[in-house]
Enzyme design. Structure first.
Site, PDB file in Angstrom:
ATOM      1  N   ARG A 138       0.840  -1.193   0.000  1.00 40.14           N
ATOM      2  CA  ARG A 138       0.000   0.000   0.000  1.00 40.14           C
ATOM      3  C   ARG A 138       0.876   1.245   0.000  1.00 40.14           C
ATOM      4  NH1 ARG A 138      -1.707   2.696   4.748  1.00 40.14           N
ATOM      5  NH2 ARG A 138      -0.627   2.013   6.637  1.00 40.14           N
TER       6      ARG A 138
ATOM      7  N   ARG B 216      17.596 -22.476  35.673  1.00 44.64           N
ATOM      8  CA  ARG B 216      17.928 -21.696  34.486  1.00 44.64           C
ATOM      9  C   ARG B 216      18.731 -22.545  33.495  1.00 44.64           C
ATOM     10  NH1 ARG B 216      18.140 -16.030  34.190  1.00 44.64           N
ATOM     11  NH2 ARG B 216      19.289 -15.232  32.406  1.00 44.64           N
TER      12      ARG B 216
ATOM     13  N   ARG C 114      -6.115  -2.516  -5.528  1.00 43.07           N
ATOM     14  CA  ARG C 114      -6.724  -2.657  -4.213  1.00 43.07           C
ATOM     15  C   ARG C 114      -7.702  -1.515  -3.952  1.00 43.07           C
ATOM     16  NH1 ARG C 114      -3.177  -2.886   1.251  1.00 43.07           N
ATOM     17  NH2 ARG C 114      -1.748  -3.907  -0.207  1.00 43.07           N
TER      18      ARG C 114
ATOM     19  N   ASN D 181       8.037   1.109   0.703  1.00 42.96           N
ATOM     20  CA  ASN D 181       8.027  -0.021  -0.229  1.00 42.96           C
ATOM     21  C   ASN D 181       8.825   0.229  -1.501  1.00 42.96           C
ATOM     22  OD1 ASN D 181       6.423  -1.813   1.319  1.00 42.96           O
ATOM     23  ND2 ASN D 181       4.575  -0.697   0.717  1.00 42.96           N
TER      24      ASN D 181
ATOM     25  N   GLN E  55       6.071 -10.446   2.537  1.00 40.83           N
ATOM     26  CA  GLN E  55       6.128  -9.119   3.128  1.00 40.83           C
ATOM     27  C   GLN E  55       7.317  -8.366   2.545  1.00 40.83           C
ATOM     28  OE1 GLN E  55       3.549  -8.393   4.738  1.00 40.83           O
ATOM     29  NE2 GLN E  55       3.155  -9.625   6.546  1.00 40.83           N
TER      30      GLN E  55
END
Length: 224
Positions: A15, A156, A74, A25, A105
């Site tokens: 977008r 631990r 879109r 982007n 992504q």
């Protein structure tokens, strides 16, 4: 993979109104627009790629840098700050025929084509359970009320004595059309876990992330 595998299509949402890093982007990461790294990982793996965007400038970049990708327009209401990725997936499925989706992504530019092909193989082997990419961390987690989440402080563990915790890295997801339609989620459990090395799991959310990953990636250029 089987000789006649089901159809996979990669979806890359881009977008125009990114907030943390404006226009991230299409900003240059290692001298190429950020989105091209994950896009080319899919293309190099021979996976058909659809890029969902609302932005005319991004469309021009797609045409220039990844001309084999199909652009899906879109709707504006799916490009707001509050629009979910799941709503973008639904729009994609309403306009695309495929059995399985690889959600990429752009903010994970260290994703390689080999990650995608290996993950597809694992996904099919595991009966097409939704696949989540991630990395293993040997870190101790605590809740806000001061209680340990993933270990006992009274015993631990040493690093070499435990497997650590698998952390979702956001690089990519693989899921079926049918599973998404049934659950409206990209990763309805139980999921298949695909482990990636830490360098390939850094996600760019801030300017610091950007500078750090670009510096590291340039330092190991040719080795990733």
């Amino acid at each position: 993979m089987p000789s006649n595998p089901p159809s996979f299509i990669a979806l890359l949402p881009l977008r125009g109104g990114s907030q943390g890093i404006p226009r991230k982007n299409i900003l240059p990461f290692r001298e190429k627009p950020l989105f091209t790294w994950s896009a080319n990982a899919a293309i190099s793996a021979g996976i058909s790629l659809v890029i969902s965007t609302d932005d005319s400038e991004i469309k021009s970049y797609i045409k220039k840098y990844t001309p084999t990708a199909r652009v899906l327009d879109r709707p504006t209401e799916l490009a707001t700050n509050i629009a979910s990725t799941e709503s973008v997936i639904s729009h994609f499925l309403d306009n695309t025929e495929c059995d399985h989706i690889i959600l990429l992504q752009a903010t994970s530019p260290m994703t390689l084509s080999s990650h995608l092909t290996d993950a597809m193989t694992l996904y099919l082997k595991e009966g097409c359970k939704p696949l989540v990419s991630g990395t293993r961390q040997h870190t101790f987690h605590w809740s806000e009320d001061g209680n340990p989440i993933n270990y006992d402080p009274r015993s631990r563990p040493r690093r070499q004595d435990w497997n650590g915790t698998f952390i979702e890295n956001g690089a990519f997801y693989i899921f079926s059309r049918n599973d998404f339609k049934a659950n409206q989620s990209r990763c309805a459990p139980p999921c298949t876990l695909f482990e990636m090395e830490a360098i390939h799991s850094i996600e760019i959310d801030t300017q610091f992330d950007w500078r750090l990953l670009e510096t590291v990636a340039n330092a190991i250029q040719g080795k990733t």
